[in-house]
Design a protein around this motif. Structure first.
Motif, mmCIF file in Angstrom:
data_model
loop_
_atom_site.group_PDB
_atom_site.id
_atom_site.type_symbol
_atom_site.label_atom_id
_atom_site.label_comp_id
_atom_site.label_asym_id
_atom_site.label_seq_id
_atom_site.Cartn_x
_atom_site.Cartn_y
_atom_site.Cartn_z
ATOM 1 N N TRP A 69 60.235 14.817 30.558
ATOM 2 C CA TRP A 69 60.423 16.048 29.790
ATOM 3 C C TRP A 69 60.132 15.758 28.321
ATOM 4 N N LEU A 70 59.332 16.621 27.701
ATOM 5 C CA LEU A 70 59.141 16.615 26.249
ATOM 6 C C LEU A 70 59.644 17.958 25.734
ATOM 7 N N LEU A 71 60.802 17.962 25.094
ATOM 8 C CA LEU A 71 61.449 19.195 24.665
ATOM 9 C C LEU A 71 61.473 19.252 23.139
ATOM 10 N N ALA A 72 60.952 20.345 22.590
ATOM 11 C CA ALA A 72 60.904 20.509 21.133
ATOM 12 C C ALA A 72 61.736 21.712 20.709
ATOM 13 N N ASP A 73 62.343 21.613 19.519
ATOM 14 C CA ASP A 73 63.096 22.720 18.908
ATOM 15 C C ASP A 73 64.160 23.273 19.844
ATOM 16 N N VAL A 74 64.930 22.380 20.434
ATOM 17 C CA VAL A 74 66.018 22.788 21.314
ATOM 18 C C VAL A 74 67.251 23.050 20.477
ATOM 19 N N GLU A 75 67.866 24.212 20.674
ATOM 20 C CA GLU A 75 69.082 24.545 19.938
ATOM 21 C C GLU A 75 70.252 23.757 20.511
ATOM 22 N N GLY A 76 71.164 23.384 19.654
ATOM 23 C CA GLY A 76 72.299 22.564 20.057
ATOM 24 C C GLY A 76 73.200 23.223 21.069
ATOM 25 N N ASN A 77 73.197 24.560 21.127
ATOM 26 C CA ASN A 77 74.078 25.219 22.081
ATOM 27 C C ASN A 77 73.368 25.549 23.394
ATOM 28 N N CYS A 88 73.434 16.561 19.972
ATOM 29 C CA CYS A 88 72.622 16.813 18.780
ATOM 30 C C CYS A 88 72.804 18.260 18.327
ATOM 31 N N PRO A 89 73.888 18.561 17.660
ATOM 32 C CA PRO A 89 74.088 19.945 17.203
ATOM 33 C C PRO A 89 72.976 20.370 16.250
ATOM 34 N N GLY A 90 72.618 21.640 16.317
ATOM 35 C CA GLY A 90 71.484 22.128 15.538
ATOM 36 C C GLY A 90 70.215 22.004 16.361
ATOM 37 N N THR A 91 69.078 21.968 15.656
ATOM 38 C CA THR A 91 67.780 21.873 16.331
ATOM 39 C C THR A 91 67.416 20.402 16.533
ATOM 40 N N CYS A 92 66.970 20.082 17.765
ATOM 41 C CA CYS A 92 66.661 18.684 18.069
ATOM 42 C C CYS A 92 65.470 18.627 19.017
ATOM 43 N N HIS A 93 64.818 17.478 19.048
ATOM 44 C CA HIS A 93 63.668 17.244 19.916
ATOM 45 C C HIS A 93 64.023 16.098 20.870
ATOM 46 N N LEU A 108 66.285 5.366 33.826
ATOM 47 C CA LEU A 108 66.170 6.654 33.146
ATOM 48 C C LEU A 108 66.352 6.411 31.651
ATOM 49 N N VAL A 109 65.479 7.044 30.849
ATOM 50 C CA VAL A 109 65.567 6.880 29.409
ATOM 51 C C VAL A 109 65.557 8.252 28.753
ATOM 52 N N GLY A 110 66.335 8.373 27.677
ATOM 53 C CA GLY A 110 66.354 9.610 26.905
ATOM 54 C C GLY A 110 66.507 9.307 25.429
ATOM 55 N N ILE A 111 65.717 10.004 24.583
ATOM 56 C CA ILE A 111 65.793 9.818 23.133
ATOM 57 C C ILE A 111 65.790 11.197 22.479
ATOM 58 N N GLY A 112 66.672 11.384 21.505
ATOM 59 C CA GLY A 112 66.736 12.638 20.776
ATOM 60 C C GLY A 112 66.576 12.421 19.282
ATOM 61 N N SER A 113 65.818 13.295 18.609
ATOM 62 C CA SER A 113 65.567 13.156 17.175
ATOM 63 C C SER A 113 65.512 14.532 16.526
ATOM 64 N N ARG A 114 65.968 14.616 15.268
ATOM 65 C CA ARG A 114 65.835 15.856 14.499
ATOM 66 C C ARG A 114 64.537 15.858 13.686
#
Length: 357
Positions: A69-77, A88-93, A108-114
Protein backbone atom coordinates in the motif's frame (compact mmCIF):
# COMPACT_ATOMS: atom_id res chain seq x y z
CA UNK A 1 15.15 -5.99 13.64
CA UNK A 2 15.47 -2.89 15.81
CA UNK A 3 18.56 -1.75 13.87
CA UNK A 4 16.93 -2.51 10.51
CA UNK A 5 13.79 -0.53 11.35
CA UNK A 6 15.78 2.50 12.56
CA UNK A 7 17.84 2.37 9.37
CA UNK A 8 14.71 2.27 7.17
CA UNK A 9 13.11 5.16 9.06
CA UNK A 10 16.25 7.22 8.43
CA UNK A 11 16.38 6.30 4.74
CA UNK A 12 12.69 7.02 4.13
CA UNK A 13 12.17 10.00 6.49
CA UNK A 14 9.81 7.98 8.66
CA UNK A 15 8.41 9.15 11.99
CA UNK A 16 6.72 5.88 12.89
CA UNK A 17 7.00 2.33 11.72
CA UNK A 18 6.99 -1.40 12.36
CA UNK A 19 8.83 -4.52 11.17
CA UNK A 20 7.20 -7.81 12.13
CA UNK A 21 8.12 -11.39 11.28
CA UNK A 22 5.15 -13.39 10.07
CA UNK A 23 4.44 -17.13 9.76
CA UNK A 24 1.97 -17.73 6.94
CA UNK A 25 1.80 -21.47 7.65
CA UNK A 26 0.30 -20.80 11.11
CA UNK A 27 -1.37 -17.46 10.20
CA UNK A 28 0.12 -15.40 12.99
CA UNK A 29 2.62 -12.66 13.58
CA UNK A 30 4.82 -12.62 16.62
CA UNK A 31 5.31 -9.55 18.83
CA UNK A 32 8.35 -11.28 20.33
CA UNK A 33 10.01 -10.96 16.91
CA UNK A 34 9.19 -7.41 15.91
CA UNK A 35 10.38 -3.82 16.11
CA UNK A 36 8.11 -0.77 16.43
CA UNK A 37 8.60 3.00 16.66
CA UNK A 38 6.08 5.58 17.88
CA UNK A 39 3.00 3.40 17.43
CA UNK A 40 -0.09 4.22 19.48
CA UNK A 41 -3.14 2.13 20.23
CA UNK A 42 -1.38 -1.07 19.28
CA UNK A 43 -2.98 -4.25 20.67
CA UNK A 44 -1.30 -5.61 23.82
CA UNK A 45 0.62 -8.86 23.64
CA UNK A 46 -1.54 -11.96 23.79
CA UNK A 47 -0.87 -15.71 23.92
CA UNK A 48 2.82 -15.39 24.84
CA UNK A 49 3.35 -12.63 22.28
CA UNK A 50 1.52 -14.32 19.40
CA UNK A 51 -1.49 -12.54 17.89
CA UNK A 52 -3.74 -14.26 15.35
CA UNK A 53 -4.24 -12.51 12.04
CA UNK A 54 -8.03 -12.32 12.35
CA UNK A 55 -7.50 -9.91 15.28
CA UNK A 56 -4.96 -7.77 13.46
CA UNK A 57 -7.02 -5.30 11.41
CA UNK A 58 -4.62 -3.53 9.03
CA UNK A 59 -2.13 -6.39 9.05
CA UNK A 60 -4.89 -8.85 8.18
CA UNK A 61 -5.76 -6.78 5.10
CA UNK A 62 -2.12 -6.36 4.13
CA UNK A 63 -1.45 -10.10 4.17
CA UNK A 64 -4.86 -10.97 2.73
CA UNK A 65 -4.37 -8.75 -0.32
CA UNK A 66 -0.69 -9.71 -0.53
CA UNK A 67 0.00 -6.30 -2.11
CA UNK A 68 1.85 -3.19 -0.89
CA UNK A 69 0.00 0.00 0.00
CA UNK A 70 1.18 3.52 -0.86
CA UNK A 71 -1.14 5.91 0.98
CA UNK A 72 -0.83 9.69 0.65
CA UNK A 73 -2.55 12.53 2.55
CA UNK A 74 -4.31 10.25 5.00
CA UNK A 75 -6.19 12.09 7.72
CA UNK A 76 -5.37 11.07 11.27
CA UNK A 77 -8.96 10.21 12.06
CA UNK A 78 -9.31 7.83 9.10
CA UNK A 79 -11.01 4.60 10.10
CA UNK A 80 -9.60 2.61 7.20
CA UNK A 81 -6.23 1.91 8.74
CA UNK A 82 -7.09 1.82 12.43
CA UNK A 83 -4.20 2.18 14.86
CA UNK A 84 -1.80 3.31 12.11
CA UNK A 85 -3.85 6.47 11.57
CA UNK A 86 -4.00 7.13 15.31
CA UNK A 87 -0.21 6.91 15.45
CA UNK A 88 0.12 9.92 13.12
CA UNK A 89 -2.46 12.56 14.02
CA UNK A 90 -3.06 15.06 11.24
CA UNK A 91 -2.11 14.37 7.62
CA UNK A 92 0.36 11.55 7.05
CA UNK A 93 1.76 9.40 4.25
CA UNK A 94 2.22 5.64 4.56
CA UNK A 95 4.20 2.85 2.92
CA UNK A 96 2.95 -0.61 3.96
CA UNK A 97 4.24 -3.82 2.41
CA UNK A 98 4.45 -7.56 2.91
CA UNK A 99 7.76 -9.23 2.09
CA UNK A 100 7.56 -12.61 0.32
CA UNK A 101 10.07 -15.42 0.10
CA UNK A 102 9.16 -18.35 -2.17
CA UNK A 103 5.60 -16.98 -2.40
CA UNK A 104 5.20 -17.02 1.39
CA UNK A 105 4.77 -13.86 3.48
CA UNK A 106 7.65 -13.82 5.98
CA UNK A 107 7.63 -10.19 7.17
CA UNK A 108 5.48 -7.05 7.26
CA UNK A 109 6.85 -3.52 7.17
CA UNK A 110 5.16 -0.16 7.64
CA UNK A 111 6.55 3.39 7.59
CA UNK A 112 4.68 6.65 8.17
CA UNK A 113 5.89 10.19 7.44
CA UNK A 114 4.43 13.72 7.44
CA UNK A 115 7.11 15.04 5.08
CA UNK A 116 7.56 12.46 2.32
CA UNK A 117 5.00 11.05 -0.09
CA UNK A 118 6.06 7.53 -0.96
CA UNK A 119 6.32 6.35 -4.56
CA UNK A 120 6.94 3.08 -6.43
CA UNK A 121 10.68 3.74 -6.38
CA UNK A 122 10.57 3.83 -2.57
CA UNK A 123 8.71 0.52 -2.58
CA UNK A 124 11.37 -1.06 -4.81
CA UNK A 125 14.13 0.22 -2.53
CA UNK A 126 12.46 -1.11 0.61
CA UNK A 127 11.80 -4.53 -0.99
CA UNK A 128 15.49 -4.76 -1.96
CA UNK A 129 16.47 -3.77 1.56
CA UNK A 130 14.15 -6.39 3.08
CA UNK A 131 15.46 -9.05 0.70
CA UNK A 132 19.03 -8.46 1.83
CA UNK A 133 17.95 -8.30 5.47
CA UNK A 134 15.87 -11.50 5.28
CA UNK A 135 18.60 -13.54 3.62
CA UNK A 136 21.13 -12.25 6.12
CA UNK A 137 18.82 -13.29 8.98
CA UNK A 138 18.23 -16.69 7.37
CA UNK A 139 21.97 -17.21 6.99
CA UNK A 140 22.48 -16.31 10.64
CA UNK A 141 19.68 -18.71 11.61
CA UNK A 142 21.21 -21.48 9.47
CA UNK A 143 24.62 -20.88 11.02
CA UNK A 144 23.08 -21.01 14.50
CA UNK A 145 21.26 -24.28 13.74
CA UNK A 146 24.44 -25.81 12.36
CA UNK A 147 26.37 -24.63 15.42
CA UNK A 148 23.76 -26.15 17.75
CA UNK A 149 23.83 -29.43 15.81
CA UNK A 150 27.62 -29.50 15.98
CA UNK A 151 27.52 -28.86 19.72
CA UNK A 152 24.95 -31.64 20.11
CA UNK A 153 27.12 -34.04 18.11
CA UNK A 154 30.15 -33.19 20.24
CA UNK A 155 28.08 -33.66 23.41
CA UNK A 156 26.75 -37.05 22.27
CA UNK A 157 30.22 -38.18 21.25
CA UNK A 158 31.44 -37.71 24.83
CA UNK A 159 28.31 -38.46 26.87
CA UNK A 160 26.09 -41.42 27.63
CA UNK A 161 22.55 -40.53 26.47
CA UNK A 162 20.81 -42.59 29.18
CA UNK A 163 22.52 -41.06 32.23
CA UNK A 164 24.14 -37.87 30.93
CA UNK A 165 27.48 -39.09 32.31
CA UNK A 166 30.71 -39.11 30.34
CA UNK A 167 31.27 -42.19 28.18
CA UNK A 168 34.23 -44.55 27.60
CA UNK A 169 35.69 -42.41 24.81
CA UNK A 170 35.88 -39.35 27.04
CA UNK A 171 37.34 -41.40 29.90
CA UNK A 172 40.11 -42.75 27.67
CA UNK A 173 41.03 -39.23 26.55
CA UNK A 174 41.03 -38.01 30.16
CA UNK A 175 43.25 -40.90 31.26
CA UNK A 176 45.79 -39.76 28.67
CA UNK A 177 45.40 -36.10 29.67
CA UNK A 178 45.93 -36.96 33.35
CA UNK A 179 49.20 -38.71 32.54
CA UNK A 180 51.25 -36.13 34.43
CA UNK A 181 53.20 -36.29 37.64
CA UNK A 182 51.18 -33.53 39.28
CA UNK A 183 48.04 -35.70 39.14
CA UNK A 184 49.66 -38.56 41.09
CA UNK A 185 48.52 -40.56 42.90
CA UNK A 186 45.57 -41.40 40.63
CA UNK A 187 42.96 -43.80 41.98
CA UNK A 188 40.53 -45.63 39.72
CA UNK A 189 37.26 -47.13 40.93
CA UNK A 190 35.54 -49.75 38.80
CA UNK A 191 31.84 -50.14 39.67
CA UNK A 192 29.21 -52.61 38.49
CA UNK A 193 25.46 -52.48 39.18
CA UNK A 194 24.35 -55.81 40.60
CA UNK A 195 21.40 -57.73 39.20
CA UNK A 196 20.85 -55.68 36.04
CA UNK A 197 20.59 -58.64 33.67
CA UNK A 198 18.15 -60.43 35.97
CA UNK A 199 16.01 -57.30 36.22
CA UNK A 200 16.06 -56.75 32.44
CA UNK A 201 15.09 -60.36 31.78
CA UNK A 202 12.35 -60.42 34.41
CA UNK A 203 10.87 -56.91 34.51
CA UNK A 204 11.99 -55.46 31.17
CA UNK A 205 14.64 -53.00 30.06
CA UNK A 206 12.65 -49.97 31.20
CA UNK A 207 13.06 -51.06 34.82
CA UNK A 208 16.70 -51.81 34.12
CA UNK A 209 17.21 -48.30 32.75
CA UNK A 210 15.66 -46.88 35.93
CA UNK A 211 18.25 -48.80 37.95
CA UNK A 212 21.12 -47.53 35.76
CA UNK A 213 19.97 -43.91 36.11
CA UNK A 214 19.67 -44.29 39.88
CA UNK A 215 23.18 -45.76 40.11
CA UNK A 216 24.54 -42.89 38.00
CA UNK A 217 22.84 -40.36 40.29
CA UNK A 218 24.40 -41.96 43.38
CA UNK A 219 27.88 -42.15 41.87
CA UNK A 220 27.85 -38.56 40.61
CA UNK A 221 26.48 -37.37 43.94
CA UNK A 222 29.45 -38.82 45.81
CA UNK A 223 32.17 -37.46 43.49
CA UNK A 224 34.19 -34.36 44.25
CA UNK A 225 34.58 -31.38 41.92
CA UNK A 226 37.77 -32.64 40.20
CA UNK A 227 36.67 -36.28 40.00
CA UNK A 228 35.36 -37.76 36.78
CA UNK A 229 32.70 -40.47 36.56
CA UNK A 230 31.90 -42.29 33.30
CA UNK A 231 29.55 -45.04 32.20
CA UNK A 232 31.75 -47.45 30.24
CA UNK A 233 29.32 -50.33 29.66
CA UNK A 234 25.78 -51.53 30.21
CA UNK A 235 26.08 -51.80 33.99
CA UNK A 236 29.67 -50.60 34.44
CA UNK A 237 31.05 -47.27 35.64
CA UNK A 238 34.57 -45.95 36.22
CA UNK A 239 35.51 -43.12 38.56
CA UNK A 240 38.78 -41.27 37.94
CA UNK A 241 40.17 -39.71 41.12
CA UNK A 242 43.23 -37.49 40.51
CA UNK A 243 45.58 -36.69 43.41
CA UNK A 244 43.82 -39.30 45.56
CA UNK A 245 45.42 -41.96 47.75
CA UNK A 246 43.83 -45.39 47.94
CA UNK A 247 42.65 -44.76 51.51
CA UNK A 248 40.81 -41.63 50.32
CA UNK A 249 39.33 -43.55 47.39
CA UNK A 250 38.03 -46.19 49.80
CA UNK A 251 36.26 -43.45 51.74
CA UNK A 252 34.48 -42.37 48.54
CA UNK A 253 33.49 -46.00 47.92
CA UNK A 254 32.12 -46.09 51.46
CA UNK A 255 30.00 -42.99 50.80
CA UNK A 256 28.61 -44.58 47.64
CA UNK A 257 27.72 -47.78 49.50
CA UNK A 258 26.06 -45.84 52.32
CA UNK A 259 24.00 -43.84 49.83
CA UNK A 260 23.02 -47.05 48.01
CA UNK A 261 21.43 -48.35 51.21
CA UNK A 262 19.31 -45.19 51.43
CA UNK A 263 18.23 -45.32 47.78
CA UNK A 264 15.49 -47.92 47.75
CA UNK A 265 13.97 -49.22 44.53
CA UNK A 266 11.00 -51.45 43.84
CA UNK A 267 13.55 -54.27 44.06
CA UNK A 268 15.02 -53.26 47.41
CA UNK A 269 18.19 -51.25 48.13
CA UNK A 270 20.47 -50.33 45.22
CA UNK A 271 23.51 -52.65 45.06
CA UNK A 272 26.81 -51.66 43.41
CA UNK A 273 30.00 -53.75 43.63
CA UNK A 274 33.23 -51.74 43.43
CA UNK A 275 36.95 -52.32 43.17
CA UNK A 276 39.77 -49.78 43.53
CA UNK A 277 43.42 -49.53 42.56
CA UNK A 278 45.88 -46.61 42.67
CA UNK A 279 48.61 -45.50 40.28
CA UNK A 280 51.57 -44.24 42.28
CA UNK A 281 54.14 -43.64 39.49
CA UNK A 282 54.07 -42.69 35.81
CA UNK A 283 55.95 -45.91 35.03
CA UNK A 284 52.84 -47.90 35.95
CA UNK A 285 50.49 -48.48 33.01
CA UNK A 286 47.19 -46.76 33.82
CA UNK A 287 45.24 -49.38 31.84
CA UNK A 288 46.81 -52.10 34.00
CA UNK A 289 45.67 -50.18 37.08
CA UNK A 290 42.16 -50.09 35.61
CA UNK A 291 42.25 -53.85 34.97
CA UNK A 292 43.30 -54.47 38.58
CA UNK A 293 40.42 -52.31 39.83
CA UNK A 294 38.05 -54.32 37.61
CA UNK A 295 39.41 -57.60 39.00
CA UNK A 296 38.85 -56.39 42.56
CA UNK A 297 35.31 -55.39 41.58
CA UNK A 298 34.58 -58.94 40.39
CA UNK A 299 35.90 -60.36 43.66
CA UNK A 300 33.56 -58.01 45.54
CA UNK A 301 30.70 -58.95 43.22
CA UNK A 302 31.06 -62.62 44.21
CA UNK A 303 30.79 -61.65 47.87
CA UNK A 304 27.75 -59.45 47.21
CA UNK A 305 25.98 -62.00 45.01
CA UNK A 306 23.95 -63.76 47.70
CA UNK A 307 22.50 -60.58 49.18
CA UNK A 308 21.39 -58.86 45.99
CA UNK A 309 20.15 -62.08 44.37
CA UNK A 310 17.97 -62.76 47.39
CA UNK A 311 16.36 -59.31 47.27
CA UNK A 312 15.70 -59.62 43.54
CA UNK A 313 14.26 -63.11 43.96
CA UNK A 314 11.86 -61.83 46.61
CA UNK A 315 10.85 -58.97 44.32
CA UNK A 316 10.20 -61.37 41.44
CA UNK A 317 7.98 -63.56 43.61
CA UNK A 318 6.13 -60.56 45.04
CA UNK A 319 5.52 -59.19 41.54
CA UNK A 320 4.19 -62.47 40.24
CA UNK A 321 2.00 -62.91 43.31
CA UNK A 322 0.46 -59.49 42.75
CA UNK A 323 -0.37 -60.48 39.20
CA UNK A 324 -2.19 -63.64 40.29
CA UNK A 325 -3.56 -64.54 43.72
CA UNK A 326 -3.63 -68.18 42.66
CA UNK A 327 0.11 -68.17 41.94
CA UNK A 328 1.56 -68.18 45.44
CA UNK A 329 0.84 -71.74 46.61
CA UNK A 330 1.92 -73.48 43.37
CA UNK A 331 5.07 -71.33 43.21
CA UNK A 332 6.05 -72.23 46.75
CA UNK A 333 5.51 -75.95 46.02
CA UNK A 334 7.72 -75.72 42.91
CA UNK A 335 10.44 -73.93 44.93
CA UNK A 336 10.22 -76.52 47.68
CA UNK A 337 10.53 -79.45 45.25
CA UNK A 338 13.37 -77.83 43.29
CA UNK A 339 15.39 -77.00 46.41
CA UNK A 340 14.83 -80.52 47.77
CA UNK A 341 16.22 -82.04 44.60
CA UNK A 342 19.14 -79.56 44.55
CA UNK A 343 20.09 -80.33 48.17
CA UNK A 344 20.13 -84.02 47.31
CA UNK A 345 23.02 -83.20 44.96
CA UNK A 346 24.82 -81.28 47.77
CA UNK A 347 24.78 -77.96 45.93
CA UNK A 348 26.32 -74.89 47.61
CA UNK A 349 24.29 -71.93 48.89
CA UNK A 350 25.09 -69.82 45.81
CA UNK A 351 23.85 -72.59 43.51
CA UNK A 352 20.75 -73.09 45.65
CA UNK A 353 19.96 -69.41 45.20
CA UNK A 354 20.09 -69.81 41.42
CA UNK A 355 17.77 -72.83 41.63
CA UNK A 356 15.35 -70.82 43.75
CA UNK A 357 15.11 -68.16 41.02
Amino acid sequence: LEYALDHMLTLFCGKMGFLILYDEAFHHYDWNNCATRNLKGLRAKEDNGISRLKRSGVLEQLVGENQPWLLADVEGNSSGIGWLARSCPGTCHFLLAPYLDENQVVALVGIGSRDRIYEDSDLLMIQTYLSNLYHMVEQKRTDLIQKEKKQEMVYLSYHDPLTGMYNRRFLEEELARHNTRRNLPISLVFADVNGLKMINDTFGHERGDELIRLAAEVIKGCCREDDLAARVGGDEFVILLPRTKKSEAMQIIGRIQDLCLKKSTRLGPLSISMGCETRETLETDVLEVLRQAETQMYHQKIQDAGEYRSSIQDAILASLQRQSKAFRAPAQRVIHLALGRAKAFSLRDKELGIVRV
